[in-house]
Design a protein around this motif. Sequence first.
Motif, PDB file in Angstrom:
ATOM      1  N   LEU A  24      44.837  52.732  38.315  1.00  0.00           N
ATOM      2  CA  LEU A  24      44.722  52.555  37.037  1.00  0.00           C
ATOM      3  C   LEU A  24      46.128  52.003  36.306  1.00  0.00           C
ATOM      4  O   LEU A  24      46.025  51.093  35.626  1.00  0.00           O
ATOM      5  N   LEU A  25      46.926  52.601  36.447  1.00  0.00           N
ATOM      6  CA  LEU A  25      48.473  52.452  35.997  1.00  0.00           C
ATOM      7  C   LEU A  25      48.591  51.011  36.487  1.00  0.00           C
ATOM      8  O   LEU A  25      49.068  50.165  35.617  1.00  0.00           O
ATOM      9  N   TYR A  26      48.523  50.594  37.729  1.00  0.00           N
ATOM     10  CA  TYR A  26      48.915  49.393  38.153  1.00  0.00           C
ATOM     11  C   TYR A  26      48.117  48.253  37.508  1.00  0.00           C
ATOM     12  O   TYR A  26      48.636  47.216  37.059  1.00  0.00           O
ATOM     13  N   LEU A  27      46.846  48.494  37.486  1.00  0.00           N
ATOM     14  CA  LEU A  27      45.859  47.534  36.889  1.00  0.00           C
ATOM     15  C   LEU A  27      46.053  47.391  35.279  1.00  0.00           C
ATOM     16  O   LEU A  27      45.756  45.925  34.938  1.00  0.00           O
ATOM     17  N   GLN A  28      46.372  48.259  34.696  1.00  0.00           N
ATOM     18  CA  GLN A  28      46.651  48.219  33.162  1.00  0.00           C
ATOM     19  C   GLN A  28      47.973  47.949  32.846  1.00  0.00           C
ATOM     20  O   GLN A  28      48.387  47.517  31.745  1.00  0.00           O
ATOM     21  N   THR A  29      48.884  48.401  33.495  1.00  0.00           N
ATOM     22  CA  THR A  29      50.422  48.247  32.975  1.00  0.00           C
ATOM     23  C   THR A  29      51.106  47.379  33.915  1.00  0.00           C
ATOM     24  O   THR A  29      52.028  46.671  33.276  1.00  0.00           O
ATOM     25  N   ASP A  46      55.068  46.429  49.166  1.00  0.00           N
ATOM     26  CA  ASP A  46      53.882  47.561  49.212  1.00  0.00           C
ATOM     27  C   ASP A  46      52.499  46.712  48.935  1.00  0.00           C
ATOM     28  O   ASP A  46      52.350  45.896  48.141  1.00  0.00           O
ATOM     29  N   PRO A  47      51.440  46.979  49.535  1.00  0.00           N
ATOM     30  CA  PRO A  47      50.285  46.177  49.752  1.00  0.00           C
ATOM     31  C   PRO A  47      49.706  46.130  48.139  1.00  0.00           C
ATOM     32  O   PRO A  47      49.587  47.017  47.403  1.00  0.00           O
ATOM     33  N   GLY A  48      49.525  44.745  47.847  1.00  0.00           N
ATOM     34  CA  GLY A  48      48.746  44.284  46.683  1.00  0.00           C
ATOM     35  C   GLY A  48      49.649  44.407  45.203  1.00  0.00           C
ATOM     36  O   GLY A  48      49.403  43.783  44.568  1.00  0.00           O
ATOM     37  N   THR A  49      51.090  44.961  45.415  1.00  0.00           N
ATOM     38  CA  THR A  49      51.600  45.201  44.152  1.00  0.00           C
ATOM     39  C   THR A  49      52.141  43.844  43.714  1.00  0.00           C
ATOM     40  O   THR A  49      52.377  43.520  42.576  1.00  0.00           O
ATOM     41  N   ARG A  50      52.564  42.930  44.495  1.00  0.00           N
ATOM     42  CA  ARG A  50      53.328  41.569  44.244  1.00  0.00           C
ATOM     43  C   ARG A  50      52.144  40.760  43.391  1.00  0.00           C
ATOM     44  O   ARG A  50      52.508  40.374  42.504  1.00  0.00           O
ATOM     45  N   GLU A  51      50.944  40.829  44.103  1.00  0.00           N
ATOM     46  CA  GLU A  51      49.811  40.186  43.296  1.00  0.00           C
ATOM     47  C   GLU A  51      49.624  40.689  41.923  1.00  0.00           C
ATOM     48  O   GLU A  51      49.054  39.834  41.021  1.00  0.00           O
ATOM     49  N   ILE A  52      49.476  41.835  41.976  1.00  0.00           N
ATOM     50  CA  ILE A  52      49.112  42.573  40.579  1.00  0.00           C
ATOM     51  C   ILE A  52      50.154  42.076  39.353  1.00  0.00           C
ATOM     52  O   ILE A  52      50.006  41.627  38.475  1.00  0.00           O
ATOM     53  N   ILE A  55      48.467  37.150  40.148  1.00  0.00           N
ATOM     54  CA  ILE A  55      48.108  36.132  41.291  1.00  0.00           C
ATOM     55  C   ILE A  55      47.294  36.951  42.183  1.00  0.00           C
ATOM     56  O   ILE A  55      47.283  36.572  43.202  1.00  0.00           O
ATOM     57  N   TRP A  56      46.476  37.781  41.522  1.00  0.00           N
ATOM     58  CA  TRP A  56      45.429  38.695  42.594  1.00  0.00           C
ATOM     59  C   TRP A  56      44.255  37.860  43.085  1.00  0.00           C
ATOM     60  O   TRP A  56      44.194  36.812  42.533  1.00  0.00           O
ATOM     61  N   ASN A  57      43.786  38.557  44.044  1.00  0.00           N
ATOM     62  CA  ASN A  57      42.400  37.869  44.553  1.00  0.00           C
ATOM     63  C   ASN A  57      41.579  38.697  44.968  1.00  0.00           C
ATOM     64  O   ASN A  57      41.914  40.131  44.818  1.00  0.00           O
ATOM     65  N   ALA A  58      40.287  38.550  45.321  1.00  0.00           N
ATOM     66  CA  ALA A  58      39.269  39.422  45.781  1.00  0.00           C
ATOM     67  C   ALA A  58      39.367  40.288  46.835  1.00  0.00           C
ATOM     68  O   ALA A  58      38.785  41.162  47.497  1.00  0.00           O
ATOM     69  N   ASN A  59      40.737  40.113  47.568  1.00  0.00           N
ATOM     70  CA  ASN A  59      41.190  40.923  48.799  1.00  0.00           C
ATOM     71  C   ASN A  59      42.207  41.977  48.429  1.00  0.00           C
ATOM     72  O   ASN A  59      42.981  42.434  49.439  1.00  0.00           O
ATOM     73  N   ASP A  60      42.635  42.065  47.231  1.00  0.00           N
ATOM     74  CA  ASP A  60      43.667  42.760  46.855  1.00  0.00           C
ATOM     75  C   ASP A  60      43.550  44.368  47.045  1.00  0.00           C
ATOM     76  O   ASP A  60      42.304  44.904  46.660  1.00  0.00           O
ATOM     77  N   ASP A 118      39.936  33.686  32.692  1.00  0.00           N
ATOM     78  CA  ASP A 118      39.396  34.241  33.845  1.00  0.00           C
ATOM     79  C   ASP A 118      39.895  35.444  34.354  1.00  0.00           C
ATOM     80  O   ASP A 118      39.257  36.604  34.755  1.00  0.00           O
ATOM     81  N   LEU A 119      41.502  35.615  33.977  1.00  0.00           N
ATOM     82  CA  LEU A 119      42.093  36.774  34.495  1.00  0.00           C
ATOM     83  C   LEU A 119      41.784  37.989  33.570  1.00  0.00           C
ATOM     84  O   LEU A 119      42.349  38.933  33.920  1.00  0.00           O
ATOM     85  N   LYS A 120      41.089  37.754  32.452  1.00  0.00           N
ATOM     86  CA  LYS A 120      40.589  39.122  31.669  1.00  0.00           C
ATOM     87  C   LYS A 120      40.087  40.058  32.467  1.00  0.00           C
ATOM     88  O   LYS A 120      39.770  41.187  32.354  1.00  0.00           O
ATOM     89  N   LEU A 121      39.238  39.509  33.578  1.00  0.00           N
ATOM     90  CA  LEU A 121      38.571  40.527  34.532  1.00  0.00           C
ATOM     91  C   LEU A 121      39.148  40.531  35.877  1.00  0.00           C
ATOM     92  O   LEU A 121      39.640  39.389  36.165  1.00  0.00           O
ATOM     93  N   TYR A 122      39.219  41.617  36.622  1.00  0.00           N
ATOM     94  CA  TYR A 122      39.430  41.460  38.073  1.00  0.00           C
ATOM     95  C   TYR A 122      38.392  41.032  38.780  1.00  0.00           C
ATOM     96  O   TYR A 122      37.209  41.158  38.369  1.00  0.00           O
ATOM     97  N   PRO A 123      38.647  40.478  40.057  1.00  0.00           N
ATOM     98  CA  PRO A 123      37.469  40.098  40.874  1.00  0.00           C
ATOM     99  C   PRO A 123      36.681  41.378  41.418  1.00  0.00           C
ATOM    100  O   PRO A 123      37.426  42.501  41.640  1.00  0.00           O
ATOM    101  N   ILE A 124      35.333  41.145  41.797  1.00  0.00           N
ATOM    102  CA  ILE A 124      34.885  42.039  42.530  1.00  0.00           C
ATOM    103  C   ILE A 124      35.053  42.110  43.838  1.00  0.00           C
ATOM    104  O   ILE A 124      35.461  41.002  44.512  1.00  0.00           O
ATOM    105  N   PRO A 125      35.772  43.123  44.659  1.00  0.00           N
ATOM    106  CA  PRO A 125      36.401  43.195  46.040  1.00  0.00           C
ATOM    107  C   PRO A 125      35.184  42.446  46.926  1.00  0.00           C
ATOM    108  O   PRO A 125      34.168  42.458  46.825  1.00  0.00           O
ATOM    109  N   SER A 126      35.750  41.649  47.758  1.00  0.00           N
ATOM    110  CA  SER A 126      35.165  41.073  48.762  1.00  0.00           C
ATOM    111  C   SER A 126      34.118  41.918  49.616  1.00  0.00           C
ATOM    112  O   SER A 126      32.994  41.381  49.710  1.00  0.00           O
ATOM    113  N   ALA A 127      34.670  43.045  50.017  1.00  0.00           N
ATOM    114  CA  ALA A 127      33.855  43.848  50.675  1.00  0.00           C
ATOM    115  C   ALA A 127      32.533  44.445  49.852  1.00  0.00           C
ATOM    116  O   ALA A 127      31.714  44.720  50.496  1.00  0.00           O
TER     117      ALA A 127
END
Length: 536
Positions: free
Chosen positions: A88-93, A106-112, A116-121, A513-522
Amino acid sequence: MKKIFKIEKIATLFLVIVMAMSSCTKDLDITPKDDQDLLGEDFFTKETAYKELLGGVYGNLSLTGVDGPGSSFIDGLDAGTSQFGRVLLYLQTLSADQMIWSYENDPGTREIQRNIWNANDPIILGMFGRSHVTIAFANNFLRETTDAKLAERNVSDAIKAEITTYRAEARLLRAMSYYYMMDLFGQANFTTEEDPINTPPKAYDRAQLFDFIESELKAIEADLPDPLLNEHGRASKGVSWMILAKIYLNAEVYIGQDKYTECIDYCKKIIAGGYTLATQYSHNFMADNDVNSAKNEIIFPLISDGTFTQNFGPTTVMVNGSVGSLEVNGAALGVGAGGWGGALRLRKQFVELFEASIYNNDTRNGIISGGRSKEITDISNKDQGYILEKFSNAKSTGGFGVDQTFVDTDFPLFRLADVYLMYAEAHLRGGAGATVANVEGYINALRTRANNPQNNLTISDINLSFIIDERARELHWEAHRRQDLIRFGRFTGGNYNWAWKGNGTNGIALSADLKLYPIPSASLKSNPELKQNPGY
């Protein structure tokens, strides 16, 4: 040890619940096995069984697995990318204008943090999965506490009365999970205890989630304890009111409707509930914030305990991460001297909010500049950028938490200071029912508590631009900033840029579009009712 309800047993109950669940590798759904055999009937012969089972639902907000802080019972996710408060901290802050994480391997942090995140983050997947686990656990609790099951087990009337409260708490935790799904993703897999086990979930959109959260929280209000009367770490009416105030404040974003008057109504309920500001700002972020003067300001904490609930959650991350690579200031914060070697630093736009001289002695100003540059031109250079001392593992009475890595500091998910700021903002946006005197009084109370000399502001000084900046000064690193910037029209587009926004050194415009995060692919694969958000 913290005086919360059987915190020493949460990890044990977490294990019991997980053992009674099965996790699908691909989609992260946590599904109860045979309803008749869930947990085993012997478990429910104990008078404490139902309270312990509820403890497991709460436990999912702090713990990630059953084998220590590095374990995770969600297949495919490690503890660092699925602990509720941390993601939650990562996605909001981390996604906004206050914080930089140095270790981009660290997985996912660069993109957040570069937007530049995507549905596989994995961090996005962690939030989606963890929230749905809380929903599944809450549904399981409600299935195990029906009138029919309690009658079969000959549960006493006294325990039944307690279970009425427990059920309201489980429903609140479920509603809170749907609130974060609505805010971050705009969709969720939707199930309740009424759905037969293993029934494919429906997909609810923002409007449907909003209606459910609103109606559910209103329905359970009478069964929740009054504010400040539940055990530490458990929810009360105040938490329910806070979530309602939040959804009303953001209703124009969520459902395109103005509900600022309703926001004011619920802020007034909270303020009348007996909460009071901590005597010192720092008390909210210390290892004893469950017993010091912050105990009446924090409306709902995420529990952290260096002995019984060790986790790589938000406060452990922020305390260890706040140790500077040059300053080696961990001893003062109650962790190892070197901490995590400069993991966290500040983006310059946040620093600039404190540059006027009136903030020199403001106690909310924990910025350490030293010989550092304000600019961060190379994220991997941990010596660039100022650092922040806000959260600590120190106690207000002296001494430190019991562990030098896993802190005792609870994360204040909701606190009264936020309510004061929401009340003022909702009034400025046209909500009815507030008074100018109260707007001025609440803002000046925060300024006075912070030792800021500009503590006699009038309504002419308090506009929406002031509010968004004051929210940053008061609530930074508390997992509100992305939501705030979206509400103020500053997150996407190019009218407000910050360092590394959109992967540009000085920031570039972001797609709406980046006001929402993607639904994870899985998750899309597991539920065809879900639809990917636009732009992904």
